[in-house]
Scaffold this active site. Structure first.
Site, short mmCIF file in Angstrom:
data_model
loop_
_atom_site.label_atom_id
_atom_site.label_comp_id
_atom_site.label_asym_id
_atom_site.label_seq_id
_atom_site.Cartn_x
_atom_site.Cartn_y
_atom_site.Cartn_z
CG PHE A 208 -2.02 0.84 1.31
CD1 PHE A 208 -3.19 0.50 0.67
CD2 PHE A 208 -1.96 2.03 2.02
CE1 PHE A 208 -4.30 1.33 0.73
CE2 PHE A 208 -3.07 2.87 2.08
CZ PHE A 208 -4.23 2.51 1.43
CG ASP B 115 0.15 -2.52 7.06
OD1 ASP B 115 -0.92 -2.91 7.56
OD2 ASP B 115 0.26 -1.45 6.45
CE1 TYR C 294 -9.39 2.05 7.02
CE2 TYR C 294 -8.56 3.25 8.92
CZ TYR C 294 -8.40 2.80 7.62
OH TYR C 294 -7.26 3.11 6.93
CE LYS C 295 -7.75 -0.81 5.08
NZ LYS C 295 -6.29 -0.79 4.93
NE ARG D 70 -9.67 -4.06 -1.95
CZ ARG D 70 -9.02 -3.27 -1.10
NH1 ARG D 70 -7.78 -3.50 -0.78
NH2 ARG D 70 -9.62 -2.23 -0.57
C1 PLP Z 1 -5.72 0.53 4.80
C2 PLP Z 1 -4.25 0.51 4.83
C3 PLP Z 1 -3.52 1.60 5.32
C4 PLP Z 1 -4.26 2.85 5.73
O1 PLP Z 1 -3.54 3.66 6.54
P1 PLP Z 1 -4.31 4.76 7.44
O2 PLP Z 1 -3.19 5.42 8.15
O3 PLP Z 1 -5.27 4.04 8.32
O4 PLP Z 1 -5.04 5.67 6.51
C5 PLP Z 1 -2.16 1.50 5.38
N1 PLP Z 1 -1.51 0.38 4.96
C6 PLP Z 1 -2.19 -0.67 4.46
C7 PLP Z 1 -1.47 -1.89 3.99
C8 PLP Z 1 -3.57 -0.63 4.37
O5 PLP Z 1 -4.25 -1.66 3.88
#
Ligand code: PLP
Length: 415
Positions: free
Chosen positions: A117, A198, A223-224, A375
């Site tokens: 990400f 992560d 939040y996911k 997805r």
């Molecule tokens: C959703 C996600 C994020 C999001 O980061 P936020 O700081 O919560 O906005 C970061 N890394 C990964 C791999 C994600 O899937």
């Protein structure tokens, strides 16, 4: 299958958007009656108690981050003091790299991957710059052979005496590949490298054994899959053996808990993951998350994982059986083996964006990840097997009727 689903009553506690098949719980999990009540309760405590809520709220606000860490820990295979609710995913990555990355002339590289990400890569690059390093040389991005997945052998091949730290996703956000965290950690440690993950796309989707695998640190959002609500606080994990390390980004909420209000200028961090907090937690946003973690506790992570695998297996089987001929043109980008995939399925198609638009018009909610991924995350708490069949039929009908052609190629700001 829905009739025999022992977990079907959980769905009744969730607010499913009207007449919608929601397949996006891996981006933003849904609200529940429990989370709504929890939010109203904390608001009322604020209304009725003012500052008294810190110790007299139900639950007391002062201990909420630690309580949520304790509730979360079993799903991550962590001891209860190794997890804390704090910050955001990206902020926690910054805080952990600040703590664990101390480059020397010999060991100065960070290993990550080119499929991660983007926020994680931005954070790692900026951390390298802060330490006076050169991201072009000192950030090693493991390439993907197929543009979807990573080969654990390729990852381990980068582990040499110049590497200080490896930071990888547990589940890749696009393809849904689940990495072998135990093997990667073991191989990293054997070469004197620290390993962090992560877990944004695995927390709440599958069981973990972070402590047994001896992972050094981890972080994930609420939040996911965890259904904590948009922008709710995130979590971090610190292996107990690192509690004496000095937090890289210190703040007063990381102070030894029972002496925080002594207001001593000498920082003495809590010897727990709590030591890595910075400032006052986002308590109003934590309330729905607390209720949601209790639902996970009732459901049990092993049971959730079993149902999740059954849902995603059905989805892949339907796509494979009915939708892969050239006239349909769909394919699966997710590894098939249960031990190599998370909670979502990447369905690939050259027209993925317009097919996503057509699905939304039919009130089926996917998300789109460039260049060609639809997805889809049928989640164990609130999706049904019928949802999966409805989705597969919609994919078929959208192609049969050429429905997707009515939509523009311009992407929305949030996809
Ligand atoms: C959703 C996600 C994020 C999001 O980061 P936020 O700081 O919560 O906005 C970061 N890394 C990964 C791999 C994600 O899937």
């Amino acid at each position: 299958m829905d009739k025999w689903d022992a977990m079907k009553t959980f769905r009744e506690r969730f607010y499913i958007p009207s007449e919608t098949v929601y397949m996006d719980g891996n981006s933003l999990g849904l609200a529940s009656v429990d989370s709504e009540e929890s939010m109203i309760r904390i608001f009322n405590d604020w209304k009725n108690l003012g500052i008294g809520g810190w110790l007299e709220g139900t639950p007391p606000w002062f201990f909420l981050a630690e309580e949520l860490g304790r509730l979360m820990a079993p799903f991550m295979g962590a001891r209860s003091d190794e997890v804390i609710m704090t910050g955001s995913t990206t902020m926690n990555l910054h805080s952990l790299v600040s703590t664990f990355y101390h480059p020397t002339i010999e060991r100065r590289k960070i290993v990550a991957d080119e499929l991660n990400f983007p926020s994680d890569i931005y954070a790692l690059r900026s951390q390298l710059k802060l330490k006076g390093m050169n991201p072009e040389e000192d950030l090693v991005l493991i390439p993907s052979r197929d543009g979807r997945t990573l080969d654990e052998g390729d990852i381990i091949a980068t582990f040499d005496e110049t590497v200080s730290l490896v930071v990888l996703p547990s589940v890749l956000y696009r393809s849904g590949q689940l990495l072998d965290m135990e093997r990667i950690t073991k191989e990293a440690h054997a070469r004197g490298i620290l390993a962090g993950f992560d877990c944004a796309h695995s927390a709440g989707a599958l069981p973990h054994k972070l402590t047994e695998w001896d992972v050094d640190f981890a972080f994930w959002c609420g939040y996911k899959y965890l259904n904590g609500g948009p922008g709710c606080p995130a979590f971090l994990y610190i292996n107990r053996k690192h509690f004496d390390r000095e937090p890289g980004l210190a703040g007063w909420f990381g102070y030894e808990k029972n002496r925080q209000f002594d207001m001593d200028l000498e920082f003495n961090h809590a010897r727990s993951a709590g030591g890595w907090q910075m400032g006052t937690p986002s308590l109003l946003s934590a309330a729905p998350l607390r209720a949601s973690l209790r639902i996970f506790g009732q459901a049990g992570m092993e049971r959730l994982r079993r149902k999740s695998l059954a849902l995603t297996s059905l989805l892949m089987e339907l796509v494979d059986t009915f939708l892969t001929e050239p006239s349909y043109g769909f394919s699966i980008g997710t590894p098939r083996e249960p031990e190599r995939r998370g909670g979502h399925v990447a369905v690939e198609h050259d027209e993925a964006w317009r097919i996503c638009s057509a699905l939304k018009k039919r009130k089926i909610i996917p998300d789109f990840r460039p260049p060609n991924v639809i997805r889809l995350a049928p989640t164990a708490l609130y999706n049904t097997f019928t949802d999966v069949v409805d989705l597969a039929e919609a994919l078929r009908d959208i192609i049969d009727g050429g429905e997707f052609k009515a939509f523009t190629l311009t992407k929305d700001a949030v996809s």
